[in-house]
Design an enzyme around this catalytic site. Structure first.
Site, short mmCIF file in Angstrom:
data_model
loop_
_atom_site.label_atom_id
_atom_site.label_comp_id
_atom_site.label_asym_id
_atom_site.label_seq_id
_atom_site.Cartn_x
_atom_site.Cartn_y
_atom_site.Cartn_z
CB SER A 1 -0.89 0.01 1.24
OG SER A 1 -1.31 1.33 1.55
CE LYS B 1 -3.72 -21.25 15.07
NZ LYS B 1 -4.08 -19.82 15.11
CB SER C 1 -12.73 -21.61 21.21
OG SER C 1 -11.67 -20.77 21.59
N GLY D 1 0.81 -19.02 20.56
CA GLY D 1 1.62 -20.10 21.11
C GLY D 1 2.93 -20.30 20.37
N GLY D 2 3.08 -19.62 19.23
CA GLY D 2 4.37 -19.62 18.56
C GLY D 2 4.53 -20.54 17.37
CD GLU E 1 4.04 -11.75 23.83
OE1 GLU E 1 3.65 -12.93 23.78
OE2 GLU E 1 4.96 -11.39 24.58
N GLY F 1 -0.87 -9.76 27.16
CA GLY F 1 -0.38 -11.13 27.31
C GLY F 1 1.04 -11.23 26.78
CG ASP G 1 2.84 -15.66 27.06
OD1 ASP G 1 2.00 -14.89 26.55
OD2 ASP G 1 3.19 -16.73 26.53
CB SER H 1 -1.95 -14.27 11.32
OG SER H 1 -2.57 -13.37 12.22
C1 LIG Z 1 -3.56 -18.89 15.86
C2 LIG Z 1 -3.44 -17.51 15.32
C3 LIG Z 1 -2.32 -16.71 15.63
C4 LIG Z 1 -1.22 -17.15 16.57
O1 LIG Z 1 -0.55 -18.27 16.04
P1 LIG Z 1 0.39 -19.17 16.99
O2 LIG Z 1 0.90 -20.23 16.08
O3 LIG Z 1 -0.47 -19.71 18.09
O4 LIG Z 1 1.44 -18.27 17.53
C5 LIG Z 1 -2.24 -15.46 15.05
N1 LIG Z 1 -3.21 -15.00 14.23
C6 LIG Z 1 -4.30 -15.73 13.93
C7 LIG Z 1 -5.31 -15.15 13.01
C8 LIG Z 1 -4.45 -17.02 14.45
O5 LIG Z 1 -5.52 -17.75 14.14
#
Ligand SMILES: *Cc1c(COP(=O)(O)O)cnc(C)c1O
Length: 323
Positions: free
Chosen positions: A32, A57, A82, A184-185, A208, A212, A214, A308
């Site tokens: 952009s 995922k 979930s 969770g990475g 993150e 949170g 961590d 993501s």
């Molecule tokens: C699961 C998810 C994440 C985080 O991914 P991890 O592998 O748990 O670190 C980030 N963004 C979206 C949209 C997700 O669904």
């Protein structure tokens, strides 16, 4: 419970890329002009909001299920989630003709339950205040001969998630820095394998939610820090701790972990909508939020962002935009 207990490598990402190629989308890499002007850098976005089921995922889930033996395929897969991992497992299982059981909290959003059921997943409800989903998952897996595929802490899941960054580097070339949402990475550790192989000089950042942090604390301390479920609109990153496999890679390969507030995420969500015309879920906004915050250090650089996912109910999206 992992099938391949050893830490994954870039070779595993390459194998995953070949396995998922016929079924996963090769998502677009977008730019952009307006965002480049705001940040003062050349920013490329790997848009996993356009991936099948709406998030990266699918990559890890399909890779993991593709490696099942005929017997594991017959018996089926079980997982707990979930969110996007539930839908990813349900869809990948349907494509591979594997029965899928998903453990979901009794108060999971109806839209997520419906989407998971729509892909053919069988849902088992538990009470998130009294039940422990990992224990329920392990017990059911042992009882019924199912294979448990957790949301991030599994070598085949990590290798699959690494294919998004592989595609980004293949298309965009070397980068100076890359920003990756962190729960969770699984995504960050898989990305690290591709980044180190394809653009060794690229600085790699996990992002993150501030509520949170961590991951950041774990990186500083050198061991995994566990926290209470954080309150944040980034529901895909409401994890309590990094995984054992994911942390091993993150601590070795990741330069730093930074945070973004919920207000930063809403601003980034608005910018995605107005500048790029794309719907991004709050967790998917972590990378852009961090880049805006660090703009002063990124001037003139080539910067990558992994977007993501895009799964957000439209009424929730509308109220976040209006906030
Ligand atoms: C699961 C998810 C994440 C985080 O991914 P991890 O592998 O748990 O670190 C980030 N963004 C979206 C949209 C997700 O669904």
């Amino acid at each position: 419970m992992s099938q391949s207990p050893t830490s994954p490598t870039y070779d595993d990402v390459l194998s995953a890329a070949a396995r998922i190629a016929p079924r996963a989308h090769r998502t677009p890499v977008l730019r952009s002009r307006r965002i480049n002007e705001i940040v003062g850098a050349d920013v490329v976005f790997k848009c996993e909001n356009f991936q099948r089921m709406g998030a990266f995922k699918f990559r890890g889930a399909f890779n993991a299920l593709s490696r099942f033996t005929p017997e594991q395929r017959r018996s089926g897969v079980i997982t707990y989630s979930s969110g996007n991992h539930a839908q990813a497992i349900a869809l990948a299982a349907r494509l591979l003709d594997i029965p899928a059981t998903i453990i979901m909290p009794h108060d999971a959003p109806a839209s997520k339950v419906a989407a998971t059921e729509g892909y053919g997943g069988k849902i088992i409800r538990y009470d998130r205040y009294t039940g422990h989903r990992e224990e329920i998952g392990r017990a059911l897996a042992a009882d019924r001969g199912l294979t448990l595929i957790p949301p991030y802490d599994h070598p085949d899941v990590i290798a699959g998630q690494g294919t998004a960054a592989k595609e980004l580097f293949d298309e965009a070339g070397d980068l100076d820095a890359l920003f990756v949402p962190l729960g969770g990475g699984g995504l960050l550790s898989g990305t690290a394998l591709s980044a180190r192989a394809l653009s060794p000089g690229c600085a790699l950042y996990g992002v993150e939610p501030e509520a949170g942090d961590d991951g950041r604390r774990s990186l500083r301390q050198g061991s995994i820090v566990q926290i209470d479920t954080p309150k944040t609109i980034a529901d895909g990153a409401q994890t309590q701790r990094l995984g054992t496999h994911t942390f091993e890679i993150i601590r070795r390969e990741v330069d730093d972990i930074v945070t973004a507030t919920d207000a930063d995420l809403v601003d980034a969500m608005k910018l995605f909508g107005s500048a790029m015309k794309i719907v991004v879920e709050p967790t998917g906004c972590l990378g852009l939020a961090a880049v805006r915050g660090l703009a002063a250090q990124l001037g003139g650089k080539r910067v990558g962002v992994i977007v993501s996912g895009g799964n957000v109910d439209l009424d929730r999206y509308a109220s976040l935009l209006a906030s």
